[in-house]
Design a protein around this motif. Structure first.
Motif, PDB file in Angstrom:
ATOM      1  N   ASP A   1     -21.638  -9.375   5.727  1.00  0.00           N
ATOM      2  CA  ASP A   1     -20.666  -9.903   4.777  1.00  0.00           C
ATOM      3  C   ASP A   1     -19.340  -9.158   4.936  1.00  0.00           C
ATOM      4  OD1 ASP A   1     -19.260 -10.955   2.677  1.00  0.00           O
ATOM      5  OD2 ASP A   1     -20.722 -10.426   1.138  1.00  0.00           O
ATOM      6  N   PHE A   2     -18.407  -9.750   5.656  1.00  0.00           N
ATOM      7  CA  PHE A   2     -17.117  -9.119   5.914  1.00  0.00           C
ATOM      8  C   PHE A   2     -16.307  -8.909   4.644  1.00  0.00           C
ATOM      9  CE2 PHE A   2     -16.342 -10.428  10.621  1.00  0.00           C
ATOM     10  CZ  PHE A   2     -17.572  -9.913  10.963  1.00  0.00           C
ATOM     11  N   ARG A   3     -16.570  -9.702   3.596  1.00  0.00           N
ATOM     12  CA  ARG A   3     -15.835  -9.533   2.336  1.00  0.00           C
ATOM     13  C   ARG A   3     -16.016  -8.129   1.785  1.00  0.00           C
ATOM     14  NH1 ARG A   3     -18.348 -14.449  -0.753  1.00  0.00           N
ATOM     15  NH2 ARG A   3     -20.083 -13.440   0.263  1.00  0.00           N
ATOM     16  N   LYS A   4     -17.142  -7.505   2.074  1.00  0.00           N
ATOM     17  CA  LYS A   4     -17.387  -6.137   1.600  1.00  0.00           C
ATOM     18  C   LYS A   4     -16.404  -5.153   2.222  1.00  0.00           C
ATOM     19  CE  LYS A   4     -21.737  -6.789  -0.264  1.00  0.00           C
ATOM     20  NZ  LYS A   4     -21.814  -6.763  -1.668  1.00  0.00           N
ATOM     21  N   VAL A   5     -16.027  -5.378   3.469  1.00  0.00           N
ATOM     22  CA  VAL A   5     -15.036  -4.526   4.125  1.00  0.00           C
ATOM     23  C   VAL A   5     -13.706  -4.643   3.370  1.00  0.00           C
ATOM     24  CG1 VAL A   5     -13.706  -4.149   6.244  1.00  0.00           C
ATOM     25  CG2 VAL A   5     -16.157  -4.672   6.386  1.00  0.00           C
TER      26      VAL A   5
ATOM     27  N   VAL B   1       0.849  -1.198   0.000  1.00  0.00           N
ATOM     28  CA  VAL B   1       0.000   0.000   0.000  1.00  0.00           C
ATOM     29  C   VAL B   1       0.885   1.249   0.000  1.00  0.00           C
ATOM     30  CG1 VAL B   1      -1.820   1.248   1.225  1.00  0.00           C
ATOM     31  CG2 VAL B   1      -1.759  -1.252   1.306  1.00  0.00           C
ATOM     32  N   SER B   2       0.461   2.265  -0.712  1.00  0.00           N
ATOM     33  CA  SER B   2       1.187   3.533  -0.777  1.00  0.00           C
ATOM     34  C   SER B   2       1.439   4.098   0.624  1.00  0.00           C
ATOM     35  CB  SER B   2       0.365   4.542  -1.587  1.00  0.00           C
ATOM     36  OG  SER B   2       0.763   5.856  -1.324  1.00  0.00           O
ATOM     37  N   ALA B   3       2.699   4.428   0.906  1.00  0.00           N
ATOM     38  CA  ALA B   3       3.049   4.996   2.206  1.00  0.00           C
ATOM     39  C   ALA B   3       2.297   6.295   2.464  1.00  0.00           C
ATOM     40  CB  ALA B   3       4.558   5.221   2.293  1.00  0.00           C
ATOM     41  N   GLY B   4       2.049   7.083   1.421  1.00  0.00           N
ATOM     42  CA  GLY B   4       1.300   8.331   1.578  1.00  0.00           C
ATOM     43  C   GLY B   4      -0.109   8.090   2.084  1.00  0.00           C
ATOM     44  N   GLN B   5      -0.771   7.069   1.554  1.00  0.00           N
ATOM     45  CA  GLN B   5      -2.120   6.751   2.024  1.00  0.00           C
ATOM     46  C   GLN B   5      -2.089   6.230   3.457  1.00  0.00           C
ATOM     47  OE1 GLN B   5      -3.519   4.095  -1.151  1.00  0.00           O
ATOM     48  NE2 GLN B   5      -5.063   5.642  -1.603  1.00  0.00           N
ATOM     49  N   LEU B   6      -1.076   5.441   3.775  1.00  0.00           N
ATOM     50  CA  LEU B   6      -0.990   4.854   5.109  1.00  0.00           C
ATOM     51  C   LEU B   6      -0.694   5.888   6.185  1.00  0.00           C
ATOM     52  CD1 LEU B   6       0.958   1.584   4.274  1.00  0.00           C
ATOM     53  CD2 LEU B   6      -1.480   1.828   4.780  1.00  0.00           C
ATOM     54  N   SER B   7      -0.242   7.067   5.800  1.00  0.00           N
ATOM     55  CA  SER B   7       0.048   8.149   6.752  1.00  0.00           C
ATOM     56  C   SER B   7      -1.084   9.168   6.842  1.00  0.00           C
ATOM     57  CB  SER B   7       1.324   8.878   6.319  1.00  0.00           C
ATOM     58  OG  SER B   7       2.412   7.996   6.304  1.00  0.00           O
ATOM     59  N   ASP B   8      -2.147   8.977   6.074  1.00  0.00           N
ATOM     60  CA  ASP B   8      -3.246   9.933   5.970  1.00  0.00           C
ATOM     61  C   ASP B   8      -4.402   9.523   6.882  1.00  0.00           C
ATOM     62  OD1 ASP B   8      -5.394  11.547   5.218  1.00  0.00           O
ATOM     63  OD2 ASP B   8      -4.879  11.480   3.086  1.00  0.00           O
ATOM     64  N   GLY B   9      -4.455  10.103   8.071  1.00  0.00           N
ATOM     65  CA  GLY B   9      -5.489   9.767   9.045  1.00  0.00           C
ATOM     66  C   GLY B   9      -6.904  10.036   8.560  1.00  0.00           C
ATOM     67  N   ARG B  10      -7.100  11.137   7.838  1.00  0.00           N
ATOM     68  CA  ARG B  10      -8.442  11.445   7.326  1.00  0.00           C
ATOM     69  C   ARG B  10      -8.891  10.394   6.311  1.00  0.00           C
ATOM     70  NH1 ARG B  10      -9.152  17.714   6.013  1.00  0.00           N
ATOM     71  NH2 ARG B  10     -10.176  16.685   4.296  1.00  0.00           N
ATOM     72  N   LEU B  11      -7.989   9.971   5.446  1.00  0.00           N
ATOM     73  CA  LEU B  11      -8.312   8.929   4.469  1.00  0.00           C
ATOM     74  C   LEU B  11      -8.654   7.625   5.177  1.00  0.00           C
ATOM     75  CD1 LEU B  11      -8.343   7.794   1.492  1.00  0.00           C
ATOM     76  CD2 LEU B  11      -5.983   7.122   1.954  1.00  0.00           C
ATOM     77  N   ILE B  12      -7.819   7.218   6.125  1.00  0.00           N
ATOM     78  CA  ILE B  12      -8.044   5.960   6.848  1.00  0.00           C
ATOM     79  C   ILE B  12      -9.386   5.994   7.575  1.00  0.00           C
ATOM     80  CG2 ILE B  12      -7.189   4.470   8.706  1.00  0.00           C
ATOM     81  CD1 ILE B  12      -5.394   4.325   6.248  1.00  0.00           C
ATOM     82  N   GLY B  13      -9.696   7.094   8.252  1.00  0.00           N
ATOM     83  CA  GLY B  13     -10.977   7.219   8.941  1.00  0.00           C
ATOM     84  C   GLY B  13     -12.150   7.127   7.985  1.00  0.00           C
ATOM     85  N   GLY B  14     -12.030   7.777   6.837  1.00  0.00           N
ATOM     86  CA  GLY B  14     -13.087   7.707   5.827  1.00  0.00           C
ATOM     87  C   GLY B  14     -13.267   6.305   5.280  1.00  0.00           C
ATOM     88  N   LEU B  15     -12.169   5.567   5.128  1.00  0.00           N
ATOM     89  CA  LEU B  15     -12.257   4.189   4.646  1.00  0.00           C
ATOM     90  C   LEU B  15     -13.004   3.297   5.633  1.00  0.00           C
ATOM     91  CD1 LEU B  15      -8.717   3.590   3.101  1.00  0.00           C
ATOM     92  CD2 LEU B  15     -10.895   3.805   1.892  1.00  0.00           C
ATOM     93  N   LEU B  16     -12.809   3.537   6.919  1.00  0.00           N
ATOM     94  CA  LEU B  16     -13.530   2.733   7.912  1.00  0.00           C
ATOM     95  C   LEU B  16     -15.042   2.947   7.797  1.00  0.00           C
ATOM     96  CD1 LEU B  16     -11.364   2.997  11.153  1.00  0.00           C
ATOM     97  CD2 LEU B  16     -11.376   1.219   9.415  1.00  0.00           C
TER      98      LEU B  16
ATOM     99  N   ASP C   1      -8.647  -5.513  11.321  1.00  0.00           N
ATOM    100  CA  ASP C   1      -9.295  -6.412  12.264  1.00  0.00           C
ATOM    101  C   ASP C   1     -10.773  -6.040  12.323  1.00  0.00           C
ATOM    102  OD1 ASP C   1      -8.936  -8.492  14.423  1.00  0.00           O
ATOM    103  OD2 ASP C   1      -9.891  -6.895  15.583  1.00  0.00           O
ATOM    104  N   VAL C   2     -11.649  -7.034  12.123  1.00  0.00           N
ATOM    105  CA  VAL C   2     -13.095  -6.791  12.151  1.00  0.00           C
ATOM    106  C   VAL C   2     -13.754  -7.843  13.037  1.00  0.00           C
ATOM    107  CG1 VAL C   2     -15.219  -6.556  10.799  1.00  0.00           C
ATOM    108  CG2 VAL C   2     -13.018  -6.003   9.746  1.00  0.00           C
ATOM    109  N   ILE C   3     -14.596  -7.382  13.955  1.00  0.00           N
ATOM    110  CA  ILE C   3     -15.452  -8.269  14.746  1.00  0.00           C
ATOM    111  C   ILE C   3     -16.862  -7.707  14.650  1.00  0.00           C
ATOM    112  CG2 ILE C   3     -16.027  -9.133  17.049  1.00  0.00           C
ATOM    113  CD1 ILE C   3     -13.058  -8.969  17.724  1.00  0.00           C
ATOM    114  N   ALA C   4     -17.804  -8.567  14.230  1.00  0.00           N
ATOM    115  CA  ALA C   4     -19.189  -8.120  14.080  1.00  0.00           C
ATOM    116  C   ALA C   4     -20.096  -9.352  13.983  1.00  0.00           C
ATOM    117  CB  ALA C   4     -19.331  -7.261  12.829  1.00  0.00           C
ATOM    118  N   PRO C   5     -21.402  -9.149  14.073  1.00  0.00           N
ATOM    119  CA  PRO C   5     -22.326 -10.268  13.940  1.00  0.00           C
ATOM    120  C   PRO C   5     -22.157 -10.979  12.589  1.00  0.00           C
ATOM    121  CG  PRO C   5     -23.459  -8.364  14.832  1.00  0.00           C
ATOM    122  CD  PRO C   5     -22.103  -7.897  14.402  1.00  0.00           C
ATOM    123  N   VAL C   6     -22.337 -12.298  12.601  1.00  0.00           N
ATOM    124  CA  VAL C   6     -22.127 -13.102  11.396  1.00  0.00           C
ATOM    125  C   VAL C   6     -23.124 -12.785  10.286  1.00  0.00           C
ATOM    126  CG1 VAL C   6     -21.014 -15.022  12.568  1.00  0.00           C
ATOM    127  CG2 VAL C   6     -23.492 -15.028  12.289  1.00  0.00           C
TER     128      VAL C   6
END
Length: 125
Positions: free
Chosen positions: A109-113, A36-51, A101-106
């Protein structure tokens, strides 16, 4: 062009979680995204939006905004609390790795994450 590789996706057998007030069936998924691009991995706003995007795609209800923290090594750690679980990520830009890491009710569809993260993260050089 370079492409992302997912080294490990591990989904544990769903198990029962029983508390005094609720009973439900949950599942756990862990994955490492490599290259993964180091620039993306350092971008907190991007990471939060992805979640948020990943939770929405999987139909996981969340209670608020993600908690995002910049790490001293340039990485980002973030967690989004769900109605009955969480999605958490930790990035290591110098190694071009995102750990999920994802924990949620079965019922979800975790594949979507994984699909959302795979589509929106770009490969580094």
């Amino acid at each position: 062009p370079a492409s992302l590789r997912i080294r490990k996706v591990r989904e544990l057998i769903p198990h029962r979680i029983v508390t005094p007030r609720t009973e439900g069936s949950h599942s756990h998924l862990s994955a490492e995204f490599l290259g993964v691009s180091a620039g993306q991995l350092s971008d907190g706003r991007l990471i939060g939006g992805l979640l948020i995007a990943a939770a929405s795609a999987a139909g996981l209800g969340h209670a608020g905004m993600p908690s995002v923290r910049d790490q001293t090594d340039g990485g980002v750690s973030a967690v989004l609390l769900l109605e009955s679980g969480h999605i958490a990520v930790h990035s290591v830009p110098q190694r071009q790795v995102l750990i999920l890491d994802v924990i949620a009710p079965v019922a979800h569809d975790f594949r979507k994450v994984v699909e959302v993260l795979s589509r929106r993260l770009t490969a580094g050089k």
